[in-house]
Design a protein around this motif. Sequence first.
Motif, PDB file in Angstrom:
ATOM      1  N   ASP A 167      49.756  60.035   6.287  1.00  0.00           N
ATOM      2  CA  ASP A 167      49.995  58.966   5.306  1.00  0.00           C
ATOM      3  C   ASP A 167      51.202  59.291   4.434  1.00  0.00           C
ATOM      4  N   ARG A 168      51.361  60.569   4.050  1.00  0.00           N
ATOM      5  CA  ARG A 168      52.515  60.964   3.243  1.00  0.00           C
ATOM      6  C   ARG A 168      53.818  60.702   4.013  1.00  0.00           C
ATOM      7  N   CYS A 169      53.825  61.074   5.285  1.00  0.00           N
ATOM      8  CA  CYS A 169      55.023  60.863   6.112  1.00  0.00           C
ATOM      9  C   CYS A 169      55.348  59.381   6.225  1.00  0.00           C
ATOM     10  N   THR A 170      54.330  58.580   6.502  1.00  0.00           N
ATOM     11  CA  THR A 170      54.542  57.138   6.656  1.00  0.00           C
ATOM     12  C   THR A 170      55.080  56.522   5.377  1.00  0.00           C
ATOM     13  N   ALA A 171      54.521  56.942   4.245  1.00  0.00           N
ATOM     14  CA  ALA A 171      54.985  56.419   2.956  1.00  0.00           C
ATOM     15  C   ALA A 171      56.428  56.799   2.687  1.00  0.00           C
ATOM     16  N   ALA A 172      56.874  57.947   3.236  1.00  0.00           N
ATOM     17  CA  ALA A 172      58.252  58.404   3.042  1.00  0.00           C
ATOM     18  C   ALA A 172      59.202  57.814   4.070  1.00  0.00           C
ATOM     19  N   GLU A 230      45.705  76.303   5.393  1.00  0.00           N
ATOM     20  CA  GLU A 230      46.684  75.289   4.945  1.00  0.00           C
ATOM     21  C   GLU A 230      45.965  74.086   4.339  1.00  0.00           C
ATOM     22  N   ALA A 231      44.881  73.658   4.979  1.00  0.00           N
ATOM     23  CA  ALA A 231      44.141  72.501   4.467  1.00  0.00           C
ATOM     24  C   ALA A 231      43.566  72.786   3.079  1.00  0.00           C
ATOM     25  N   ALA A 232      43.068  73.982   2.890  1.00  0.00           N
ATOM     26  CA  ALA A 232      42.476  74.333   1.594  1.00  0.00           C
ATOM     27  C   ALA A 232      43.524  74.425   0.494  1.00  0.00           C
ATOM     28  N   ASN A 233      44.750  74.840   0.859  1.00  0.00           N
ATOM     29  CA  ASN A 233      45.806  75.043  -0.143  1.00  0.00           C
ATOM     30  C   ASN A 233      46.748  73.846  -0.280  1.00  0.00           C
ATOM     31  N   GLY A 234      46.518  72.770   0.485  1.00  0.00           N
ATOM     32  CA  GLY A 234      47.431  71.626   0.432  1.00  0.00           C
ATOM     33  C   GLY A 234      48.781  71.944   1.024  1.00  0.00           C
ATOM     34  N   GLU A 235      48.795  72.835   2.021  1.00  0.00           N
ATOM     35  CA  GLU A 235      50.042  73.261   2.641  1.00  0.00           C
ATOM     36  C   GLU A 235      50.054  72.927   4.132  1.00  0.00           C
ATOM     37  N   VAL A 236      51.224  73.103   4.753  1.00  0.00           N
ATOM     38  CA  VAL A 236      51.360  72.947   6.204  1.00  0.00           C
ATOM     39  C   VAL A 236      52.286  74.043   6.716  1.00  0.00           C
ATOM     40  N   ALA A 237      52.063  74.475   7.948  1.00  0.00           N
ATOM     41  CA  ALA A 237      52.968  75.416   8.616  1.00  0.00           C
ATOM     42  C   ALA A 237      53.876  74.617   9.539  1.00  0.00           C
ATOM     43  N   GLN A 247      54.127  75.855   3.582  1.00  0.00           N
ATOM     44  CA  GLN A 247      54.742  75.319   2.373  1.00  0.00           C
ATOM     45  C   GLN A 247      53.916  74.145   1.878  1.00  0.00           C
ATOM     46  N   PRO A 248      54.055  73.772   0.599  1.00  0.00           N
ATOM     47  CA  PRO A 248      53.345  72.583   0.103  1.00  0.00           C
ATOM     48  C   PRO A 248      53.713  71.344   0.927  1.00  0.00           C
ATOM     49  N   ALA A 249      52.721  70.528   1.228  1.00  0.00           N
ATOM     50  CA  ALA A 249      52.928  69.362   2.080  1.00  0.00           C
ATOM     51  C   ALA A 249      54.003  68.431   1.522  1.00  0.00           C
ATOM     52  N   ASP A 250      53.985  68.212   0.204  1.00  0.00           N
ATOM     53  CA  ASP A 250      54.960  67.299  -0.402  1.00  0.00           C
ATOM     54  C   ASP A 250      56.383  67.830  -0.265  1.00  0.00           C
ATOM     55  N   GLY A 273      62.458  64.297   5.032  1.00  0.00           N
ATOM     56  CA  GLY A 273      62.957  62.954   4.743  1.00  0.00           C
ATOM     57  C   GLY A 273      64.418  62.961   4.342  1.00  0.00           C
ATOM     58  N   ALA A 274      64.832  63.965   3.544  1.00  0.00           N
ATOM     59  CA  ALA A 274      66.231  64.051   3.129  1.00  0.00           C
ATOM     60  C   ALA A 274      67.140  64.320   4.319  1.00  0.00           C
ATOM     61  N   LEU A 275      66.730  65.197   5.228  1.00  0.00           N
ATOM     62  CA  LEU A 275      67.542  65.496   6.410  1.00  0.00           C
ATOM     63  C   LEU A 275      67.675  64.273   7.308  1.00  0.00           C
ATOM     64  N   VAL A 276      66.590  63.541   7.470  1.00  0.00           N
ATOM     65  CA  VAL A 276      66.617  62.331   8.298  1.00  0.00           C
ATOM     66  C   VAL A 276      67.496  61.263   7.662  1.00  0.00           C
TER      67      VAL A 276
END
Length: 414
Positions: A335-340, A372-379, A391-394, A401-404
């Motif tokens: 959902d975060r990706c789609t919103a971005a 990662e799920a517990a810390n709100g992060e992704v690898a 790193q934090p998901a956001d 998003g900036a690179l794209v």
Amino acid sequence: MVTRLQFQEETMHDHRKLGRELGLFDTDPLIGAGLPYWLPDGAIVRHALEEYIRDAERRAGYRHVYSPVLGKRALYEMSGHWQHYSDDMYPPMAVGGEQLVLRPSLCPHHALIYRSRSHSYRELPLRIAELGGMYRSEMSGALGGLTRVCAIQLNDAHIFCTLEQVAEEAVGALELIGSAYRALGISAARYRLSLPGPEGKYVAGQDMWEQASKLLVAALDGAGLEYEAVAGEAAFYGPKIDVQVCDSAGRESTLSTVQVDFYQPQQFDLHYVGADGAKHRPVMVHRSIIGSVERAVAHVIEQHGGAFPAWLAPVQVAVLPVSESESSAAAQFLDRCTAAGLRAQVLDSGSLGARVRAGRLVPYQVIIGPIEAANGEVAMRLRDGRRLAAQPADVVVSHVGALVNDHSADLWAA
């Protein structure tokens, strides 16, 4: 003689084979030869490319228009296409006592758009652009994939300017071509100055041809580009700069062009009011930054083997939950990706290794395990093989998003 290994390497990146395997486009005999249709992932690639070029043109001062794909035969007689290009045009259709023709080019319509309003020298250069359809009748044996088609979506534009502005406008077009190629991760094989040959397929006017050729040479020199002059490759109405590219088999073709045209402004009686209050004839600079969308996509497929630049990829982010327990976290990241504005997809069927292999062409793979799920992060696993610490998901969504949005060639930049 082509060895078996060379043949395998060529066909591995042949866009006709790869484009179908990746679900980008296909054909059907009921539609006809040279008339491919775009599948959903191919439509995404095409749409992203069209958005890029429209935005680049807008930033460069172009104004976009739409014009019909049909015109009266008399229009193409006036432009010179009927006399010099009719062998490549579809036959006229009799409609209400008139003959209508599928257009082989957009320039006659744009000449009429210019002519529909009066213009002052203060408005020039006037840059009119369109991503528009055109149609060319090709021999069935010459048709293939996306490189040789009958229905063409052309990234076309026509700049109406004074004689003194021509070279600068041509240089500007060459700079746009260079920027687009960098964003697409492709390069020109060579630049060709295409001049008329001895055959009688060109409009008359030796002075006109010499002047137009000198202006293109000045543009090439001004852009600092090496080029090769080749006789017999000009358009029927004027010389052109052809940007040549090579396919996976080493075959050369034209992708982008810049042309100088004194002929059609004369045929359509185009003019502008100069500083002296008198009428003057503008020069028409034709230019196409990426050529036809079909040929551009074909070349990008072959250049990258389907591993498109991130901004162009059908799926930009693959989200891989390690187990079913991370499904909720994966859905939230999606959902975060789609919103971005990112194109993301959750891959949750099969083993993690199988999913990593299935997403090998996706620029960014996001792994979400229990920590990662517990810390709100992704690898992160990048397509080039790099693995990044959690790193934090956001932060990840913002950075990708900036690179794209920047159409960056880098998958990850510090």
